[in-house]
Design a protein around this motif. Structure first.
Motif: not given
Length: 113
Positions: A95, A98-99, A101-103, A106
């Motif tokens: 996980e 993905e975390w 990349c998102q937080h 970004h």
């Protein structure tokens, strides 16, 4: 390196001798580094001495602390629990990208770093 606060001293419980100094050194190392030492002598002797004086145990006993037994595993679990950490799981490693990349990615792309 800071002194042991009363709630931190309570974590010593009934530990004595090399068990007490080993636990205390790992506790303070984790508190500052958010990880455990990779090997017993990663911690400078001056730090071990400073901690030993606080907990009233001879610093020389640290060399006798069992770095490979089940006691150190138990101590690590106690320390992680005190600081609100847990061991990483396989799911965490799946996980994490993905975390990030998102937080993190970004935020970096938007110029907020």
């Amino acid at each position: 390196m800071s002194i042991f606060l009363p709630n931190e001293m309570q974590q010593m419980g009934n530990k004595s001798s090399e068990t007490r100094i080993g636990f205390a050194v790992m506790f303070k190392f984790f508190q500052y580094e958010a990880r455990f030492p990779f090997h017993k002598f990663e911690v400078p002797k001056t730090v071990i001495s400073y901690i030993a004086k606080q907990i009233e145990v001879p610093a020389e006993l640290y060399a006798q602390y069992d770095w490979n037994g089940r006691m150190i595993k138990y101590h690590r679990a106690q320390i992680r629990e005190f600081f609100g950490f847990r061991e990483n799981t396989v799911q965490d490693s799946q996980e994490m990208p993905e975390w990030l990349c998102q937080h993190v990615l970004h935020v970096a792309r938007s110029g907020n770093i």
